[in-house]
Design an enzyme around this catalytic site. Structure first.
Site, PDB file in Angstrom:
ATOM      1  N   GLU B  51       1.083  -0.954   0.270  1.00 27.24           N
ATOM      2  CA  GLU B  51       0.048   0.477   0.076  1.00 27.24           C
ATOM      3  C   GLU B  51       0.752   1.383   0.163  1.00 27.24           C
ATOM      4  O   GLU B  51       0.514   2.414  -0.853  1.00 27.24           O
ATOM      5  CB  GLU B  51      -1.112  -0.017   1.529  1.00 27.24           C
ATOM      6  N   PHE B 113     -11.457  -6.441  13.964  1.00 28.97           N
ATOM      7  CA  PHE B 113     -10.467  -6.985  13.239  1.00 28.97           C
ATOM      8  C   PHE B 113     -10.388  -6.647  12.300  1.00 28.97           C
ATOM      9  O   PHE B 113     -11.305  -5.769  12.042  1.00 28.97           O
ATOM     10  CB  PHE B 113     -11.518  -8.431  12.416  1.00 28.97           C
ATOM     11  N   LYS B 163     -17.226  -0.608   5.361  1.00 28.56           N
ATOM     12  CA  LYS B 163     -18.131  -1.489   4.328  1.00 28.56           C
ATOM     13  C   LYS B 163     -19.762  -1.649   4.184  1.00 28.56           C
ATOM     14  O   LYS B 163     -19.434  -1.804   3.697  1.00 28.56           O
ATOM     15  CB  LYS B 163     -17.746  -3.201   5.093  1.00 28.56           C
ATOM     16  N   MET B 481      24.861   7.680   1.196  1.00 28.40           N
ATOM     17  CA  MET B 481      24.271   9.532   1.956  1.00 28.40           C
ATOM     18  C   MET B 481      24.892   9.541   3.120  1.00 28.40           C
ATOM     19  O   MET B 481      25.415  10.177   3.826  1.00 28.40           O
ATOM     20  CB  MET B 481      22.719   9.595   1.843  1.00 28.40           C
TER      21      MET B 481
HETATM   22  C1  LIG Z   1      12.963   5.251   4.861  1.00 31.46           C
HETATM   23  C2  LIG Z   1      14.271   5.530   4.612  1.00 31.46           C
HETATM   24  N1  LIG Z   1      14.782   5.161   5.713  1.00 31.46           N
HETATM   25  C3  LIG Z   1      16.064   6.238   6.170  1.00 31.46           C
HETATM   26  C4  LIG Z   1      16.687   7.259   5.568  1.00 31.46           C
HETATM   27  C5  LIG Z   1      17.728   7.933   6.036  1.00 31.46           C
HETATM   28  N2  LIG Z   1      18.177   7.817   4.090  1.00 31.46           N
HETATM   29  C6  LIG Z   1      19.137   9.066   4.043  1.00 31.46           C
HETATM   30  S1  LIG Z   1      19.349   8.907   2.654  1.00 31.46           S
HETATM   31  C7  LIG Z   1      20.888   6.707   2.848  1.00 31.46           C
HETATM   32  C8  LIG Z   1      20.979   6.098   2.062  1.00 31.46           C
HETATM   33  C9  LIG Z   1      20.399   5.539   0.800  1.00 31.46           C
HETATM   34  O1  LIG Z   1      20.984   4.765   0.442  1.00 31.46           O
HETATM   35  P1  LIG Z   1      20.642   4.544  -1.134  1.00 31.46           P
HETATM   36  O2  LIG Z   1      19.649   3.632  -1.193  1.00 31.46           O
HETATM   37  O3  LIG Z   1      22.144   3.252  -1.166  1.00 31.46           O
HETATM   38  O4  LIG Z   1      21.153   5.473  -1.806  1.00 31.46           O
HETATM   39  P2  LIG Z   1      22.983   6.246  -2.248  1.00 31.46           P
HETATM   40  O5  LIG Z   1      22.940   7.173  -0.899  1.00 31.46           O
HETATM   41  O6  LIG Z   1      23.609   5.362  -1.850  1.00 31.46           O
HETATM   42  O7  LIG Z   1      22.959   6.503  -3.644  1.00 31.46           O
HETATM   43  C10 LIG Z   1      19.463   6.608   4.116  1.00 31.46           C
HETATM   44  C11 LIG Z   1      19.178   5.604   5.283  1.00 31.46           C
HETATM   45  C12 LIG Z   1      15.200   7.825   4.298  1.00 31.46           C
HETATM   46  N3  LIG Z   1      15.569   9.043   3.963  1.00 31.46           N
HETATM   47  N4  LIG Z   1      13.993   7.456   4.907  1.00 31.46           N
END
Ligand SMILES: Cc1ncc(C[n+]2csc(CCOP(=O)(O)OP(=O)(O)O)c2C)c(N)n1
Ligand SMILES: [Mg+2]
Lengths: 186, 577
Positions: B51, B113, B163, B481
Site C-alpha cells: 500500500e 478485526f 464496509k 548518503m
Molecule cells: C525510509 C527512510 N529510511 C532512512 C532514511 C535515511 N537515509 C537517507 S539517505 C540514506 C541512504 C540511501 O542509500 P542508497 O539507497 O543506497 O542511496 P545512496 O545514498 O547510496 O545513493 C538513508 C538510509 C530515509 N531517507 N528514508
C-alpha cells in the site's frame, strides 16, 4: 508568552482533534482550551490560550486558518476583548474559620453554592491572576480542591466573518459519466 | 425515479465524474464490496504490491500530470501502510485522494478485526480527512475531497469508508456545488502589492529568482520564464522546482542549498533582492537562517499565507497563486521597463559578470574516470540520453543529489522525487504512476542500492503490466548518503551502512521475466543505457559505481550556504567577497 485565541469552528467530527493536533504537532503548548456551542448549533466557539514565543504568534493564527473547519480565528492578546475564567472550589473549613472564609469569598466576589459540615463549595469568576490570588488565600484556611474552566474571551469589536461561497463541482462541467438519470450503462 | 445503487457503485460514479481514469490500490476484507463493484467497471485499478507504493504510485501519477492521484487500501494494516505516502504528499503539496476501507459502522470502536483509527492516525498526514458515516454523505464528501486536494496549496485528502457504507443501497444524486465556508483559497494576489513588487524588481541592483515546487503546482513555467527574461535575472530552481525553468535556459544557474551549485549559493548570499516564488525557505536551502541572504530584501509569493514569514521574514508578501500573480506582474514590469530598466543597467551587468564568474570558478562538472564508473558520469550519460525530455524519478540519497545536479529538465513535471520527506522507497513506485500517466514517455527510475531494495516487490507490478520503465540502480555498495555523513562528521566510523549483499540483477529481472544486467566498466555505460532504452519492456540496469564518492558541493548541516565544502580536499570555504 500567553496568546489568547478565539476561534469559530464548524461542529464537524474531529474538529477539536484537528485543532489540538495541530498545536501539539507544532510544539505549541496549550495553557487552556474551552469549547461550547454558539447560538447557531452548527458552530462552536473556542477560546485557546497557548504559551508561545512572541514571534510565532502570527504563525499560530495562520496555521489555524489552514484548517477547513475553522471559520474564523482572532488573536485577542492585544486587541480589545474581555477574558474571564470560572472556578469551582471546595474548601474544607472547620466551624471556627467559617466566618473568615465567607468574608474572604465576599471580598473576591465569590458565591457560596453549597455548604456542608465539611465546608463550602464556592464559585468565582474573574481574570486568571485574580483567581490565582483567591486560590492562594483560600488555601491558607484549609484543604481545597479547585476546578478551573480555563479562559473564555470575547472580542469587543465586531469582526467581519469572511466565508467562502459555494463553488460548482466538476460534475457541472464534466459530462463524462457512466450513468444517465441514475441508470447504470457501464 | 432512479435505480438503487450500492455505495460502491456510487463511489465509482463520483470518481468517474472527477475524471479519474486510473487508481492504485490493494484490496482487503472491508473493501471487498468496492472491488466487486469495480469488476465490471471501466475505471482502471492497478494492483501494486504494497500500500505504501500505492500512494507513491499515485504521487508519481499526480506529480507527472498535475491531476489528482488516487490510491486505495483496506482498513487497519492497509491504511497504516499508506501513511508514509500521505506524509510525503503532504510535505511536497501533491494532490492525492486516498480511499480506505473501514470496519462496519456498528463495529467501529469495538477493536474489531483489522480496525484502526484511520481518521485519527491520518489527521496529521493529510490536508483534510473524512470518515463517511452514512451513504447519504458519500458523494458530497468524495467531491469535496477532490476539490480540497487539488485547490489552494494541494495536498492529500483521505476518505475512510466503512464496509456497510459500501454495501448500503441508495440513489445517486449528483452533487453540483461544494460549500466549505471555512476553506480559504487565496488565488489573486493583492494588486497594490504586485505593483510594488514590480517597482522593487526594477530598483534592485542584484535581483535573484528563487523558484520552487509552487511554480510547478500552479503551472506557471511560462510566466516564470517570461519574468526571468523580462528582468534578465539569474534564477535557481529548488529540488522541488527543477524543470520549472528549463535547465537549458541561459539564466538558469542550477539548484541552491545543501548540495546546490557554488554559483547558486553565492548568488543567494550576495543578492539584494530575492524573488521567492512558491518556495518555503526550507532548511536544506537556507542553511543557517541567520546567515542566509544577509543583504537581501525578500519578495515572497505563495498561495499559503502560513509559508510567508514562517522561516524568513518577507519585505513584500504576496499571497496568491504564482501563475496569476506572475501574469499580472509581468505586464506591469513591461509597462515600467522603458523608464526603469536603464536605471541600474550597469549594476545589473556587473551582477551578471559576477554570477558568471562564480559559475566558471566552480562549475558542476561530472567526475569521469576510465577505470571505474563515477556516479556523476552515470548521471551525465542518463542526461545525454534524456536530452532534458525524459521523466526521471529518484529515490533518496546521494544518487538523488547527483541526478538533480547533472540531469537537465527542460519542462516541469519530469523530475519526480521525494523532496520534503526524503522517503526512501519512493523512486520505483513513483515511476510506475508516472509511466501509467505517460505511456509514451521514456521513464527512468533511479535508485540507490539501499532504496531499490525497499521497493523490490514492485518489480512484480512492473512486470505484470509490462511497464517499459528503465530501472537504474546506482550501486555504490553503501547507504551512501549516510556513509558520507559518517565519513565527514563521525570520523569515518562506518556503522550499519554496508550493503554487502545485492542480488544478481540479470537473475533478479529474469525471475520476473524481463531483462537485467550489471555493469562496472565505464566503457559499458553508454551501450548498456542504450540497450536499456531500446528494450520495449522493463529493464533493470545495475551500475556499480565508485563506492566512496561524496556529493559536493556540500553545506554542512547548520552552516551558512556560502560556506560550502567544494571537494574532498577543501575545507569549508568562507565567501571571498
Ligand atoms: C525510509 C527512510 N529510511 C532512512 C532514511 C535515511 N537515509 C537517507 S539517505 C540514506 C541512504 C540511501 O542509500 P542508497 O539507497 O543506497 O542511496 P545512496 O545514498 O547510496 O545513493 C538513508 C538510509 C530515509 N531517507 N528514508
Ligand atoms: Mg547506495
Amino acid at each position: 508568552m500567553l496568546q489568547v485565541i478565539s476561534l469559530l469552528v464548524e461542529n464537524k467530527p474531529g474538529a477539536l482533534m484537528r485543532i489540538t493536533g495541530l498545536l501539539s504537532a507544532r510544539a505549541y503548548n496549550i495553557e487552556s482550551l474551552t469549547v461550547a456551542r454558539t447560538t447557531d448549533p452548527e458552530l462552536s466557539r473556542m477560546t485557546i490560550v497557548v504559551d508561545v514565543e512572541p514571534h510565532l504568534r502570527k504563525q499560530v493564527i495562520k496555521q489555524m486558518n489552514r484548517l477547513i473547519n475553522v471559520l474564523q480565528v482572532a488573536d485577542l492578546t492585544d486587541s480589545p476583548s474581555v477574558a474571564r475564567e470560572l472556578i469551582l472550589m471546595r474548601v474544607r473549613a472547620p466551624m471556627e474559620s467559617r466566618p473568615a472564609v465567607l468574608k474572604e469569598a465576599e471580598i473576591f466576589g465569590a458565591r457560596v453554592i453549597d455548604s456542608s459540615l465539611e465546608g463550602f463549595a464556592l464559585e468565582a469568576t474573574g481574570d486568571s491572576e485574580k483567581l490565582d490570588e483567591f486560590i492562594d488565600v483560600m488555601r491558607s484556611y484549609g484543604e481545597i480542591e479547585v476546578t478551573r474552566s480555563g479562559t473564555v474571551a470575547v472580542m469587543m469589536e465586531a469582526r467581519r466573518l469572511r466565508l467562502s461561497s459555494p463553488v460548482p463541482t466538476k460534475n457541472a462541467t464534466n459530462p463524462q459519466t457512466t450513468i444517465d438519470n441514475g441508470v447504470l450503462n457501464a | 425515479m432512479s435505480n438503487l445503487m450500492s455505495g460502491s457503485k456510487i463511489l465509482l460514479e463520483c470518481l468517474v465524474r472527477e475524471g479519474v481514469d486510473c487508481m492504485f490500490g490493494y484490496p482487503g476484507g472491508v473493501t471487498l464490496p468496492f472491488y466487486d463493484a469495480m469488476y465490471d467497471h471501466p475505471l482502471r485499478h492497478v494492483l501494486v504490491r504494497h500500500e505504501e507504493n500505492a500512494c507513491f504510485a499515485a504521487e508519481g501519477y499526480a506529480r507527472s500530470t498535475g491531476k489528482v492521484g488516487v490510491c486505495c487500501a483496506t482498513s487497519g494494516p492497509g491504511a497504516t501502510n499508506l501513511t508514509t505516502g500521505l506524509v510525503d504528499a503532504m510535505m511536497d503539496s501533491i494532490p492525492i485522494v486516498a480511499l480506505t476501507g473501514q470496519v462496519s459502522t456498528k463495529l467501529i470502536g469495538s477493536d474489531a478485526f483489522q480496525e484502526a483509527d484511520t481518521f485519527g492516525i491520518t489527521r496529521s498526514c493529510t490536508k483534510h480527512n473524512y470518515l463517511v458515516k452514512t451513504l447519504n454523505d458519500l458523494p458530497q464528501i468524495i467531491h469535496e475531497a477532490f476539490y480540497i486536494a487539488s485547490t489552494g496549496r494541494p495536498g492529500p485528502v483521505l476518505v475512510d469508508v466503512p464496509k456497510d457504507v459500501f454495501q448500503a443501497q441508495g440513489h445517486y444524486a449528483p452533487v453540483n456545488a461544494i460549500h466549505l465556508p471555512g476553506y480559504k483559497v487565496h488565488t489573486d494576489g493583492h494588486a497594490g502589492q504586485i505593483r510594488r513588487a514590480a517597482h522593487m524588481m526594477w530598483e534592485a541592483k542584484r535581483p535573484f529568482i528563487y523558484a520552487g515546487g509552487g511554480v510547478i503546482a500552479s503551472e506557471a513555467s511560462l510566466e516564470l520564464t517570461q519574468l526571468v527574461e523580462t528582468l534578465d535575472a539569474p534564477a535557481v530552481c529548488t529540488l522541488m522546482g527543477l524543470g520549472a525553468l528549463s535547465s537549458e535556459h541561459p539564466n538558469f544557474i542550477s539548484m541552491p542549498g545543501m548540495h546546490g551549485s557554488y554559483a547558486a549559493n553565492m548568488g543567494m548570499t550576495h543578492t539584494d533582492l530575492i524573488i521567492a516564488l512558491g518556495v518555503r525557505f526550507d532548511d536544506r536551502v537556507t542553511g543557517r537562517l541567520a546567515a542566509f541572504a544577509p543583504h537581501a530584501k525578500v519578495i515572497h509569493v505563495d498561495i499559503d499565507p502560513a509559508e510567508i514569514g514562517k522561516n524568513r521574514a518577507a519585505d513584500l508578501p504576496i499571497v496568491g497563486d504564482v501563475k496569476r500573480v506572475l501574469s499580472k506582474l509581468n505586464k506591469i514590469l513591461l509597462e515600467l521597463a522603458p523608464a526603469h530598466a536603464p536605471i541600474h543597467a550597469d549594476s545589473r551587468k556587473a551582477w551578471w559578470n559576477q554570477v558568471r564568474e562564480w559559475k566558471e570558478e566552480h562549475p558542476l562538472t561530472p567526475e569521469i574516470s576510465t577505470s571505474e564508473i563515477k556516479p556523476q558520469h552515470l548521471m551525465r550519460e542518463i542526461d545525454r540520453i534524456s536530452g532534458g525530455k525524459a521523466v526521471v524519478t529518484a529515490d533518496v540519497g546521494q544518487h538523488q543529489m547527483w541526478a538533480a545536479q547533472f540531469i537537465r529538465f527542460n519542462s516541469p513535471r519530469l523530475w519526480i522525487n521525494s523532496g520534503g520527506l526524503g522517503a526512501m522507497g519512493f523512486g520505483l513506485p513513483s515511476a510506475i504512476g508516472a509511466q501509467f500517466a505517460n505511456p509514451d514517455k521514456l521513464v527512468f527510475s533511479i535508485s540507490g542500492d539501499g532504496g531499490f531494495q525497499m521497493s523490490l516487490p514492485e518489480l512484480a507490478t512492473i512486470a505484470s503490466y509490462g511497464l517499459p520503465i528503465k530501472i537504474i540502480v546506482m550501486n555504490n555498495g553503501y547507504l551512501g548518503m549516510v556513509r558520507q555523513w559518517q565519513e565527514l562528521f563521525y570520523n569515518n566510523r562506518l556503522n550499519a551502512v554496508t550493503l554487502d549483499c545485492f542480488p544478481d540483477a540479470e537473475k533478479l529481472a529474469g525471475a520476473y521475466g524481463f531483462k537485467g544486467r550489471t555493469i562496472e566498466s565505464p566503457a559499458d555505460l553508454t551501450p548498456a543505457l542504450q540497450e536499456a532504452v531500446k528494450e520495449p519492456g522493463p529493464y533493470l540496469l545495475n551500475v556499480k559505481v565508485t563506492p566512496f564518492e561524496n556529493v559536493f558541493p556540500m553545506v554542512p548541516a547548520g552552516g551558512a550556504i556560502n560556506e560550502m565544502v567544494l571537494g574532498e580536499s577543501t575545507q569549508p570555504m568562507a565567501a571571498a567577497k
